[in-house]
Write a protein that holds these residues in place. Structure first.
Motif, PDB file in Angstrom:
ATOM      1  N   ASN A  39       0.843  -1.181   0.000  1.00  0.00           N
ATOM      2  CA  ASN A  39       0.000   0.000   0.000  1.00  0.00           C
ATOM      3  C   ASN A  39       0.882   1.235   0.000  1.00  0.00           C
ATOM      4  N   SER A  40       0.573   2.168  -0.879  1.00  0.00           N
ATOM      5  CA  SER A  40       1.286   3.449  -0.895  1.00  0.00           C
ATOM      6  C   SER A  40       0.541   4.450  -0.039  1.00  0.00           C
ATOM      7  N   SER A  41       1.290   5.369   0.566  1.00  0.00           N
ATOM      8  CA  SER A  41       0.657   6.449   1.315  1.00  0.00           C
ATOM      9  C   SER A  41      -0.042   7.378   0.324  1.00  0.00           C
ATOM     10  N   ALA A  42      -0.895   8.232   0.828  1.00  0.00           N
ATOM     11  CA  ALA A  42      -1.666   9.133  -0.035  1.00  0.00           C
ATOM     12  C   ALA A  42      -0.770  10.007  -0.900  1.00  0.00           C
ATOM     13  N   ASP A  43       0.384  10.433  -0.349  1.00  0.00           N
ATOM     14  CA  ASP A  43       1.282  11.294  -1.120  1.00  0.00           C
ATOM     15  C   ASP A  43       2.306  10.502  -1.948  1.00  0.00           C
ATOM     16  N   ALA A  71       6.054  -6.363  -5.313  1.00  0.00           N
ATOM     17  CA  ALA A  71       5.417  -5.408  -4.398  1.00  0.00           C
ATOM     18  C   ALA A  71       6.086  -4.047  -4.441  1.00  0.00           C
ATOM     19  N   TYR A  72       7.402  -3.994  -4.677  1.00  0.00           N
ATOM     20  CA  TYR A  72       8.067  -2.690  -4.718  1.00  0.00           C
ATOM     21  C   TYR A  72       8.554  -2.294  -6.106  1.00  0.00           C
ATOM     22  N   GLU A  73       8.662  -3.228  -7.043  1.00  0.00           N
ATOM     23  CA  GLU A  73       9.137  -2.875  -8.378  1.00  0.00           C
ATOM     24  C   GLU A  73       8.011  -2.475  -9.322  1.00  0.00           C
TER      25      GLU A  73
END
Length: 101
Positions: A6-10, A33-35
């Motif tokens: 999950n990414s933060s809103a920003d 998940a990160y790439e």
């Protein structure tokens, strides 16, 4: 085993949740998940709250994430570690490479 991100809103922080066994079977899913995200986060959190097992493959995957995030300048935090996971991280001297909470 399930890995979600999950990414933060920003878009500045990416949290990767690892559930169950964190071993070689999670390799591709963890990398994805990160790439395979659209943003370029400045901070990474690996949430190990529901991680039941961690092996040397998982340690290697965490090092790959650290390299991806900027190596020595990376901001990678390992969060919600249970006692067994924390012990493995301590034996491996990972507290010198990551923030561990």
């Amino acid at each position: 085993m399930a890995i979600t991100a999950n990414s933060s809103a920003d878009g500045q922080e990416l949290t990767i949740h690892v559930e169950g066994r964190f071993d070689f079977g999670a390799h591709q899913e963890f990398r994805d998940a990160y790439e395979r995200i659209d943003s370029s986060p400045r901070r990474y959190v690996v949430d190990l709250k529901n991680t039941t097992y961690l092996d040397s493959s998982a340690l290697g995957m965490l090092l790959l994430l650290r390299d991806h995030a900027g190596g020595d300048h990376a901001q990678v935090r390992l969060a919600n570690c249970n006692g067994d996971v924390r012990k493995i991280l301590a034996i491996s001297n990972f507290e010198q490479l990551f923030q561990i909470a």
